[in-house]
Each structure stands twice: as structure tokens, then as C-alpha cells.
Enzyme design. Structure first.
Site, mmCIF file in Angstrom:
data_model
loop_
_atom_site.group_PDB
_atom_site.id
_atom_site.type_symbol
_atom_site.label_atom_id
_atom_site.label_comp_id
_atom_site.label_asym_id
_atom_site.label_seq_id
_atom_site.Cartn_x
_atom_site.Cartn_y
_atom_site.Cartn_z
ATOM 1 N N VAL A 135 7.503 -6.102 1.518
ATOM 2 C CA VAL A 135 6.501 -5.688 3.033
ATOM 3 C C VAL A 135 5.261 -4.979 2.575
ATOM 4 O O VAL A 135 5.356 -3.957 1.856
ATOM 5 C CB VAL A 135 6.850 -6.047 4.243
ATOM 6 C CG1 VAL A 135 5.684 -6.036 5.527
ATOM 7 C CG2 VAL A 135 8.212 -6.694 5.895
ATOM 8 N N LYS A 136 3.966 -5.898 2.847
ATOM 9 C CA LYS A 136 2.830 -5.566 2.313
ATOM 10 C C LYS A 136 2.215 -5.163 3.715
ATOM 11 O O LYS A 136 2.279 -5.945 5.247
ATOM 12 C CB LYS A 136 1.611 -6.370 1.477
ATOM 13 C CG LYS A 136 2.432 -6.771 0.571
ATOM 14 C CD LYS A 136 1.447 -7.492 -0.886
ATOM 15 C CE LYS A 136 0.087 -6.352 -1.410
ATOM 16 N NZ LYS A 136 -0.603 -7.449 -1.957
#
Length: 215
Positions: A86-87
Site C-alpha cells: 500500500v502506498k
């Protein structure tokens, strides 16, 4: 230390031949990359599935605002695959959400990093990665390579690694490798340029000429 190579694209046509080389560990995306690849948000799960059939790891960025909403979206993205990272943007809310996601064993890359102090914050938040934007730093008048090198030093021994984005040239890739960056992510055009070396092509032509005389 081997520097890992990633591709920064959502264009399947451009990605397919590069991923087929087996040299790129994964693919990174963000909303701008999705826009350029004509991938709407509701098509992200399909893109993730397609990518994970061809590579080991995919990075997808949250789009929500507010800590709770970022955390909720982060868990939803992670539910797509245990090979998805996840960014989260390097804002105060993003870093607070990163801490909560990391506490839940969700791997997070803190993105849009421009200063070493943000690297310190990302490490404190338990981020797996940070993504400094090299080209954008340089274009804003900062010494992008010096900033990245400082981030590498600051994060040594923390468990947070540096995945450099916004790379404009293949020369940048070599400089970053020498500086100890853990990984880079490249647009398709820069990635293709890695394979271009006229002297190698000239040598190959001579080899082929020699082979023709040996048959």
C-alpha cells in the site's frame, strides 16, 4: 547489494515485454500513472491481478483523505493480494495512517518524499519503504541525488528502505545504485533505455559476421 528494479506504469502494452525479461521485481502505480494508463479506480483489482500473473509485487496508492479513511482503504487494497504494498502520501494524516497499517502488518510505502526529515518520520511510522521523487526534487532546484543519499544514510538499520521514483535517465539509475539506494522504479521509456548500448550492438554485428564465415 543488488538494487531491485521496478516499473512505474499501468500501460499493459508497454509493461508486457519488459516484465517478460524477468529483470523487474514488480510494478508501482499512483493516480497519475493510472490516469496515463487509462485505468479507472474500479479497474484496479483487474490490473493488480494481471500484473501479479507476470511479476512478484505490486504497489497501489490510497486516494482517501483522513486517517481513518486511508486506513480503511489500505486494508481493502491489501485484501486484493498479500503481494500488494500500500502506498500512502507523506502527509501528517498519511504518516499516522501508516503507523496504524504497519501495526496491522500491512506493508506500506510512504510516497512523495522530498526531504530526509520525511524519511525519519516514515521510519518512525513503521513504513517498509519510502519513495523519494528524484526528478521532481532536482527540477525544483534541490540536489536530488544528495537528498536521496542522505535518506539512505538516515534509514540505515531502520528496516525502512529507499525506492527512488521520478527517474529521468539511465545515468540516474547508476548513480543511485552507487549511492546505495535499495530500489528504483522506472517509466517504460527509461527502462527500455537501460538495454541500449551502441557499442554492444556493434560488437554483436561483428560476432554475427564472424559466425557467417565459420559455417
Amino acid at each position: 547489494m543488488t538494487m531491485d528494479l521496478y516499473l512505474d506504469s499501468a500501460d499493459r502494452t508497454a509493461l508486457e515485454p519488459l516484465l517478460a525479461t524477468g529483470l523487474f521485481r514488480g510494478v508501482t502505480t499512483n493516480p497519475l500513472i493510472l490516469q496515463r494508463g487509462d485505468v479507472r479506480l474500479d479497474a484496479v483489482p483487474d490490473l493488480v491481478g494481471w500484473l501479479l500473473e507476470r511479476t512478484s509485487e505490486v504497489f497501489v496508492q490510497t486516494t482517501a483523505h483522513g486517517v481513518d479513511a486511508i486506513v480503511t482503504e489500505g486494508h481493502a487494497l491489501r485484501a486484493l493480494s498479500d503481494r500488494l504494498v500500500v502506498k500512502v502520501p507523506a502527509t501528517q494524516d498519511g504518516l499516522a495512517a501508516t503507523r496504524r497499517l504497519a501495526d496491522d502488518d500491512v506493508p506500506v510505502l510512504v510516497t512523495a518524499v522530498y526531504d530526509a526529515r520525511q524519511a525519519v518520520l516514515a521510519a518512525a511510522a513503521g513504513a517498509r519503504w519510502i519513495a523519494p521523487y528524484l526528478g521532481r526534487m532536482t527540477e525544483s532546484g534541490r540536489d536530488g541525488h544528495a537528498q536521496v543519499a542522505q535518506m539512505v544514510r538516515v534509514l540505515e538499520g531502520t528496516g525502512t528502505q529507499v525506492l527512488v521514483a521520478s527517474i529521468r535517465t539511465v545515468d540516474d539509475v547508476v548513480t543511485l545504485a552507487a549511492a546505495g539506494a535499495h530500489a528504483v522504479t522506472l517509466g517504460a521509456a527509461v527502462a527500455q533505455d537501460l538495454f541500449v548500448e551502441p557499442l554492444t550492438d556493434a560488437a554483436l554485428a561483428q560476432f554475427d559476421e564472424a559466425v557467417a564465415t565459420l559455417r
